[in-house]
Design a protein around this motif. Structure first.
Motif, PDB file in Angstrom:
ATOM      1  N   GLU A 132      52.679  -4.220  46.431  1.00  0.00           N
ATOM      2  CA  GLU A 132      51.565  -5.167  46.218  1.00  0.00           C
ATOM      3  C   GLU A 132      51.911  -6.277  45.232  1.00  0.00           C
ATOM      4  O   GLU A 132      51.196  -7.264  45.128  1.00  0.00           O
ATOM      5  CB  GLU A 132      50.306  -4.430  45.774  1.00  0.00           C
ATOM      6  N   TYR A 133      53.001  -6.141  44.480  1.00  0.00           N
ATOM      7  CA  TYR A 133      53.367  -7.178  43.509  1.00  0.00           C
ATOM      8  C   TYR A 133      54.229  -8.294  44.099  1.00  0.00           C
ATOM      9  O   TYR A 133      54.545  -9.253  43.405  1.00  0.00           O
ATOM     10  CB  TYR A 133      54.130  -6.561  42.327  1.00  0.00           C
ATOM     11  N   TYR A 173      60.715 -15.873  46.626  1.00  0.00           N
ATOM     12  CA  TYR A 173      60.090 -14.585  46.343  1.00  0.00           C
ATOM     13  C   TYR A 173      59.923 -14.409  44.835  1.00  0.00           C
ATOM     14  O   TYR A 173      60.766 -14.838  44.052  1.00  0.00           O
ATOM     15  CB  TYR A 173      60.945 -13.432  46.885  1.00  0.00           C
ATOM     16  N   ARG A 174      58.837 -13.732  44.469  1.00  0.00           N
ATOM     17  CA  ARG A 174      58.539 -13.516  43.061  1.00  0.00           C
ATOM     18  C   ARG A 174      57.908 -12.154  42.868  1.00  0.00           C
ATOM     19  O   ARG A 174      57.175 -11.662  43.734  1.00  0.00           O
ATOM     20  CB  ARG A 174      57.552 -14.618  42.625  1.00  0.00           C
ATOM     21  N   CYS A 175      58.213 -11.504  41.742  1.00  0.00           N
ATOM     22  CA  CYS A 175      57.577 -10.224  41.421  1.00  0.00           C
ATOM     23  C   CYS A 175      56.468 -10.505  40.405  1.00  0.00           C
ATOM     24  O   CYS A 175      56.735 -10.984  39.305  1.00  0.00           O
ATOM     25  CB  CYS A 175      58.606  -9.261  40.827  1.00  0.00           C
ATOM     26  N   ALA A 176      55.225 -10.198  40.790  1.00  0.00           N
ATOM     27  CA  ALA A 176      54.088 -10.453  39.897  1.00  0.00           C
ATOM     28  C   ALA A 176      54.027  -9.429  38.770  1.00  0.00           C
ATOM     29  O   ALA A 176      53.388  -9.653  37.747  1.00  0.00           O
ATOM     30  CB  ALA A 176      52.790 -10.425  40.695  1.00  0.00           C
ATOM     31  N   ARG A 203      55.208 -11.564  45.827  1.00  0.00           N
ATOM     32  CA  ARG A 203      54.590 -12.845  46.173  1.00  0.00           C
ATOM     33  C   ARG A 203      55.640 -13.675  46.893  1.00  0.00           C
ATOM     34  O   ARG A 203      56.806 -13.678  46.501  1.00  0.00           O
ATOM     35  CB  ARG A 203      54.149 -13.611  44.911  1.00  0.00           C
ATOM     36  N   CYS A 204      55.213 -14.366  47.925  1.00  0.00           N
ATOM     37  CA  CYS A 204      56.165 -15.171  48.697  1.00  0.00           C
ATOM     38  C   CYS A 204      55.576 -16.551  48.941  1.00  0.00           C
ATOM     39  O   CYS A 204      54.473 -16.684  49.453  1.00  0.00           O
ATOM     40  CB  CYS A 204      56.458 -14.477  50.025  1.00  0.00           C
ATOM     41  N   GLU A 205      56.338 -17.551  48.514  1.00  0.00           N
ATOM     42  CA  GLU A 205      55.868 -18.919  48.707  1.00  0.00           C
ATOM     43  C   GLU A 205      56.665 -19.499  49.871  1.00  0.00           C
ATOM     44  O   GLU A 205      57.890 -19.603  49.796  1.00  0.00           O
ATOM     45  CB  GLU A 205      56.163 -19.693  47.410  1.00  0.00           C
TER      46      GLU A 205
END
Ligand code: SF4
Length: 191
Positions: free
Chosen positions: A149-150, A163-166, A152-154
């Motif tokens: 769930e963490y 891609y990013r890990c929230a 994030r994809c722009e």
């Protein structure tokens, strides 16, 4: 319907079959597991405590296994740049060479004989059994970014996805997405 004892017996026999060939390299099954773990763990999970949680073992048992591998120059310890008390563990070149003789190869060959649907069903059942055992021992369930769930994809047209890990508030590379993570939290689709 299969008796649960019958399933447990099959798993135990597969385990014995795998490690029958391991003695020639002089490593114990726990040491092979550790090498496999540190080869597959992402950068947030390459610590002795994460390994203990992955295996559902005590910190002492994890540190004994890791200490032996460091002594044999198969694992390398490096200090975290932000927190000097924290160490990251990575495979040495010697370990990467040795990994080619990993006794799990015979089990991989056996798994390759299954059809795709059989492999998916087997993986699902075994994952459920493993989660039950690991959680009972106080360990944690690890997972991949794709199901987390963490993640994030722009999406940016004409360029690679970002891609990013929230959770860690850090950018992720394509390689990061293929590694297991201790901070994994099942997203809605995979929960
Ligand atoms: S998105 Fe989830 S699995 Fe991926 S690095 Fe972040 S916490 Fe770990």
């Amino acid at each position: 319907m299969r008796d649960p004892r019958n399933v447990a017996d099959l798993v135990a026999r597969l385990n014995h079959g795998t490690y029958d060939d391991a003695s020639s390299d002089g490593l114990k099954p726990a040491q092979w597991s550790a090498l496999r773990y540190f080869a597959n763990a992402n950068r947030f999970s390459k610590t002795a405590s994460a390994f203990a949680q992955y295996q559902g073992i005590t910190a002492g048992a994890a540190s004994q296994t890791i200490g032996g591998l460091v002594k044999q120059r198969l694992l390398k310890r490096t200090c975290d740049t932000a927190d000097k008390r924290r160490h990251h563990l990575t495979l040495t070149t010697k370990a990467e060479r040795l990994a080619e003789a990993d006794p799990i190869g015979s089990l991989v060959a056996a798994a390759s004989t299954l059809e795709e649907s059989q492999r998916d069903a087997t993986a699902l059942g075994l994952s459920k059994m493993l989660a039950h055992l690991v959680l009972k021992r106080g360990g944690a369930i690890f997972g991949f970014c794709d199901d987390c769930e963490y993640l994030r994809c722009e999406r940016r047209s004409g360029r690679a996805d970002n891609y990013r890990c929230a959770q860690a508030e850090q950018a992720l590379t394509e390689q990061d997405l293929d590694k297991i993570c201790i901070n994994f939290e099942a997203g809605e689709a995979s929960a």
